[in-house]
Scaffold this active site. Structure first.
Site, mmCIF file in Angstrom:
data_model
loop_
_atom_site.group_PDB
_atom_site.id
_atom_site.type_symbol
_atom_site.label_atom_id
_atom_site.label_comp_id
_atom_site.label_asym_id
_atom_site.label_seq_id
_atom_site.Cartn_x
_atom_site.Cartn_y
_atom_site.Cartn_z
ATOM 1 N N GLN A 206 -9.009 -4.018 8.084
ATOM 2 C CA GLN A 206 -8.153 -3.642 9.220
ATOM 3 C C GLN A 206 -8.659 -2.393 9.934
ATOM 4 O OE1 GLN A 206 -3.766 -4.286 8.744
ATOM 5 N NE2 GLN A 206 -4.262 -4.416 6.569
ATOM 6 N N LYS B 237 0.820 -1.211 0.000
ATOM 7 C CA LYS B 237 0.000 0.000 0.000
ATOM 8 C C LYS B 237 0.857 1.266 0.000
ATOM 9 C CE LYS B 237 -1.853 0.890 4.004
ATOM 10 N NZ LYS B 237 -1.151 2.107 4.494
ATOM 11 N N THR B 238 1.852 1.311 0.883
ATOM 12 C CA THR B 238 2.684 2.522 1.002
ATOM 13 C C THR B 238 3.505 2.740 -0.262
ATOM 14 O OG1 THR B 238 2.809 2.179 3.391
ATOM 15 C CG2 THR B 238 4.397 3.698 2.431
#
Length: 648
Positions: free
Chosen positions: A247, A34-35
């Site tokens: 999450q 994701k990052t």
């Protein structure tokens, strides 16, 4: 530059980065990069589409994440970090806007931000002026005002609490006092900026034109206020939000998963991408976690997978928490010695903090270095130190440090002037407690203080005669300690963690024959704590809550206490009106918590539960049944009942 970046992206990540339409929602599974995708998107906007980096607003969840993103972009683009002035948290970005627009909201530059302790001091003065009992209502009022501001509509929110005396008056006077001091609290920052953007079209258009593109990380944990600000700042659909609804675990802090899940409906022209490949964890871990979370109804569908083979997940059942802890400790040694895995790459994760005690004891016994992350050790927690101070004072009148704590906790109206009178009566060799009883006999204290000390003396005398468990329960009842602790705690979640510690200590006391035995055990634990937990540089097993583990990864993970009442936690099963029942939203957040815990493991994952915790019957969590058998192996299972063992 873009060619080098592109080579490191997966096909799914490239698709996200190169998409020119918007708004964009990226539903990114655990370990899916994701990052990397988010920073690559910013680099792409700059290098390929010619965006000015100073006109890109990128919102991160923490300041640490913002600094890490700037570092990555320095490497990717070759530009210095000062070229990225708007990579910030929501609060940091909004405080910059607020300072710039201070006169428009009735402030001068620079605006002061009051810390939590400063807020408490100010609010205490206001409650005193309103004749409200600060010992009973201060922390509760402070917490509710914070939640009210984060709701985005504080006065409407406060109407839900008619039983808190003069709450609305306190809120209005508190805000007025802050403004007179040219100060805001942390929660005001977002609220004032939202109101300014909403009410002043010229300011709104100015900032819409200031940002050519907006990106928001950890979008699943955003709240109503943050979503409104994002939408007010967006221009021409140039928005990309990234997160993982699987999450979302901060509902107790006010985050609202609905904004993530409803994004495609709210933005009809939005594009939804799914990053489903987990590059971090093995296939059994990813597949099992994916099957688990599929039981949640509130989610955006995605099927996460991994191409990494690995061993099955280990399930283990034990009689009690000591057996569970000793097994985990021995397995940690096995992974370290046989497989060469550093201790700091091994983690023990639990739902509530009180669970750490049995593991602290087991690791000390086997001499395994460990570190409690994000919290103090069990015996270092305030509530346990408070109880110990009373027990010690009852047995040892010479211990001045313990008695100093007893005098002040819970508050008894005994201030510096009273202590000075008591100290004046001290003779050589006389302890503070002995001097206090001398002052009581001399009748030199006020009626209020005298009454409090008479009750305290009687309590300590009674505690000294009682067995350990009854002594603690006597202290809790006669001092109304739990009421004091609830008011002291930061929020309800913090209170229940502390209450769990007390329950664990009561259970520990029930296994001690005498008070001396209990205090000796507590003393030895504290003395050994520093050696066991190391100096921060020594490799040590990491002990932490599920919430504390979010965003981290470990080669070996032990998820312990997977039991009904702990996971899902009993408070999540309670309905909002306080009746026992199935609170679907609460149970789903608990399931997401287990998902987070499981996906912290990259290679070896263990789930364990006990049949008796704190001397009470326990049973495996319902979530265990939601993990398909093909992904697990059973290392330890007590076949106490035939119908129970037949499930496996």
């Amino acid at each position: 530059m873009w060619h080098r970046i592109k080579e490191k992206l997966s096909p799914a990540q490239k698709e996200v980065v190169c998409c020119s339409r918007g708004p964009i929602l990226v539903s990114a599974g655990a370990g899916s990069g994701k990052t990397r995708t988010l920073t690559a998107k910013i680099a792409y906007l700059i290098s390929e589409l010619g965006y000015n980096p100073s006109r890109i607003l990128a919102i991160t969840f923490t300041n640490k994440a913002a600094e890490e993103m700037k570092s990555r972009l320095e490497t990717m683009t070759g530009l210095p970090r000062q070229n990225f002035p708007w990579i910030r948290t929501f609060h940091s970005a909004c405080f910059r806007i607020l300072n710039h627009e201070a006169p428009r909201v009735g402030y001068q530059t620079p605006i002061s931000v009051y810390s939590e302790s400063q807020q408490k001091t100010l609010l205490k003065r206001i409650l005193i002026s309103l004749n409200v009992n600060t010992e009973k209502y201060l922390r509760q009022t402070q917490s509710i005002i914070s939640l009210a501001k984060n709701s985005g509509y504080p006065e409407r929110f406060l109407e839900q609490y008619p039983n808190i005396p003069k709450l609305m008056d306190a809120y209005l006077k508190y805000n007025e006092a802050l403004k007179n001091l040219n100060a805001v609290d942390f929660d005001d920052i977002l609220l004032l900026v939202r109101d300014l953007l909403k009410q002043d079209q010229s300011v709104r258009e100015m900032y819409q034109n200031a940002f050519d593109y907006i990106l928001v990380d950890e979008f699943q944990d955003s709240n109503r206020l943050q979503n409104e600000i994002t939408e007010l700042l967006m221009r021409d659909g140039n928005l990309m939000v990234v997160g993982d609804d699987y999450q979302s675990i901060y509902g107790f802090r006010g985050s609202d998963l609905a904004y993530f899940v409803s994004f495609p409906e709210r933005f009809k022209k939005s594009v939804v991408f799914r990053l489903e490949e987990n590059f971090r964890s093995t296939t059994p871990i990813v597949a099992a976690a994916d099957e688990l979370i599929a039981h949640n109804k509130i989610r955006l569908e995605k099927r996460c997978f991994s191409r990494r083979p690995g061993p099955p997940i280990v399930l283990a059942e034990f009689v009690n928490e000591r057996e569970e802890a000793m097994w985990v400790a021995s397995k940690c040694l096995e992974y370290h010695r046989r497989y060469g895995i550093p201790l700091h790459e091994i983690a023990v994760l639990y739902r509530t903090r009180f669970c750490s005690l049995s593991f602290e004891e087991a690791f000390r016994e086997i001499k395994i270095p460990y570190r409690i992350v994000g919290a103090k050790g069990f015996f270092e927690s305030k509530e346990i130190q408070d109880i110990n101070a009373y027990l010690i004072s009852a047995l040892n009148p010479k211990d001045d440090m313990a008695f100093e704590r007893v005098i002040s906790v819970p508050p008894k109206g005994i201030g510096p002037a009273t202590i000075k009178k008591i100290e004046a009566l001290k003779k050589p060799g006389m302890s503070l407690q002995e001097a206090t009883w001398t002052a009581l006999q001399a009748n030199v204290l006020s009626k209020k203080v005298t009454k409090a000390l008479v009750n305290l003396k009687a309590l300590l005398e009674d505690i000294a005669k009682l067995p350990p468990r009854e002594a603690i329960e006597c202290f809790l009842y006669r001092t109304s300690y739990l009421e004091y602790l609830r008011d002291y705690s930061k929020d309800e979640e913090d209170f229940f963690h502390r209450q769990g510690n007390i329950d664990q200590f009561i259970y520990m006391a029930s296994e001690s024959q005498t008070m001396s035995e209990l205090l000796e055990k507590a003393t030895l634990v504290r003395e050994e704590q520093d050696d066991a937990s190391g100096d921060g540089k020594t490799s040590a097993v990491q002990l932490m809550t599920f919430h504390g583990a979010k965003g981290l990864e470990f080669r070996v993970v032990f998820v312990i206490g997977v039991e009904e009442g702990l996971l899902p936690h009993w408070r999540s099963i309670m309905t909002r009106v306080g009746d026992w029942g199935e609170n679907q939203e609460g149970v789903e957040e608990e399931r997401r918590l287990l998902y987070v815990a499981m996906t912290r493991a990259t290679e070896y994952l263990h789930l364990s539960w006990v049949l008796e915790r704190q001397g009470k019957y326990a049973e495996p969590s319902r979530f265990i049944q939601e993990i398909p058998r093909q992904y697990v192996t059973i290392e330890s299972l007590i076949r106490r009942k035939k119908e129970r063992s037949s499930r496996w």
